[in-house]
Design an enzyme around this catalytic site. Structure first.
Site, mmCIF file in Angstrom:
data_model
loop_
_atom_site.group_PDB
_atom_site.id
_atom_site.type_symbol
_atom_site.label_atom_id
_atom_site.label_comp_id
_atom_site.label_asym_id
_atom_site.label_seq_id
_atom_site.Cartn_x
_atom_site.Cartn_y
_atom_site.Cartn_z
ATOM 1 N N ASN A 196 -7.802 -0.016 -0.260
ATOM 2 C CA ASN A 196 -5.848 -0.394 0.092
ATOM 3 C C ASN A 196 -5.572 -1.552 -0.652
ATOM 4 O OD1 ASN A 196 -6.507 1.173 2.161
ATOM 5 N ND2 ASN A 196 -7.483 -0.217 3.529
ATOM 6 N N ASP A 206 0.324 4.089 -2.741
ATOM 7 C CA ASP A 206 0.718 5.137 -2.663
ATOM 8 C C ASP A 206 1.138 6.203 -3.306
ATOM 9 O OD1 ASP A 206 -1.212 7.079 -0.743
ATOM 10 O OD2 ASP A 206 0.534 7.558 -0.371
ATOM 11 N N GLU A 210 -4.671 0.576 -3.772
ATOM 12 C CA GLU A 210 -3.108 0.745 -3.483
ATOM 13 C C GLU A 210 -1.562 0.030 -3.716
ATOM 14 O OE1 GLU A 210 -4.103 4.842 -1.191
ATOM 15 O OE2 GLU A 210 -3.629 2.983 -0.478
ATOM 16 N N GLU A 262 0.457 -0.913 -0.275
ATOM 17 C CA GLU A 262 -0.307 0.411 0.279
ATOM 18 C C GLU A 262 0.722 1.386 -0.198
ATOM 19 O OE1 GLU A 262 -3.740 0.524 2.150
ATOM 20 O OE2 GLU A 262 -3.060 -1.497 3.553
#
EC number: 3.1.26.3
Length: 246
Positions: free
Chosen positions: A130, A65, A133, A61
């Site tokens: 989530n 991101d 990502e 994640e």
């Protein structure tokens, strides 16, 4: 790695061919399969590798991101040459907002690929973003920046990023309202209290006052949601005045 093989075997027996379904989303065959297995492994399984490191999607994640921010930033920089730093930052925030990432995860049905001890019906809404990502993170680590950029352009930018639409999109009514109040030198207060109603879930109520006058009220299952709901209602009360400032 035996643990990875066990996860893969459990996927195959439970969900059919995991990588066949994944390849339909990616439009290519993964090279480092372990990364994609991690990308859809929930922490509730409490799995660790031979060195005691956690095997789940949370670290991916972090990478995803960063990659989303980098690719979107690069696109906006080229697409909007007149935009200053503040403008570009706000526009990027709208594209990579939690709400939007959740929508992308749902659109790709990523939750169907996750392995967890918790029933998927018990997950909060953020699980979708989530997973999106973590998938982006796996793509970058497996195939590099160019392939990651191509995936983000195809799944995020091309279908969802329209500059004119983004400019009018509000991602947080609370942030917008507070910024407006500060610019206009207005006092504001969120009076939040626990609502002891008859609901099974705990609720919170909020009274939003501006210049000592109650403008809106709202109720939700968390303080944050209640404040955002009250802010949205207040926004429409002052919409004409706010849009003149922004």
């Amino acid at each position: 790695m035996n643990i990875i093989r066990n996860i893969l075997n459990s996927r195959s027996s439970k969900d059919g061919n995991f990588f066949l379904e994944l390849s339909k989303i990616l439009d290519y065959k993964p090279k480092n399969k372990e990364l994609y297995i991690k990308a859809f492994t929930h922490r509730s399984l409490n799995l660790k590798d031979d060195k005691g490191n956690a095997l789940n999607y949370e670290r991916l994640e972090f990478v995803g991101d960063a990659m989303l921010s980098a690719v979107i930033a690069s696109y906006l920089f080229e697409k909007v040459p007149h935009g200053d730093e503040g403008y570009l930052t706000k526009m990027r925030s709208k594209v990579v907002s939690r709400e939007h990432l959740n929508e992308l995860g749902k659109e790709l049905k990523l939750i169907d690929l996750v392995v967890s001890k918790i029933p998927t019906s018990n997950f909060g809404n953020n699980i979708h973003g989530n997973l999106f990502e973590s998938l982006v993170g796996a793509i970058f680590l497996d195939k590099g920046y160019k392939k990651c950029d191509k995936f983000i352009f195809k799944k995020v930018i091309k279908p969802h990023v329209d500059i004119e639409t983004l400019e009018g999109k509000v991602i947080s009514y609370k942030s917008l309202l507070i910024e407006w109040c500060q610019k206009e030198k207005k006092s504001f207060d969120y009076n939040v209290y626990e609502d002891t109603g008859n609901d099974d879930l705990k609720h919170f109520s909020v009274k939003l006052s501006i210049n000592d006058k109650v403008i809106s009220k709202a109720r939700a299952t968390s303080k944050k949601k209640a404040e955002e709901k009250a802010s949205r209602r207040a926004f429409f009360v002052f919409q004409n005045e706010i849009t003149k400032v922004f």
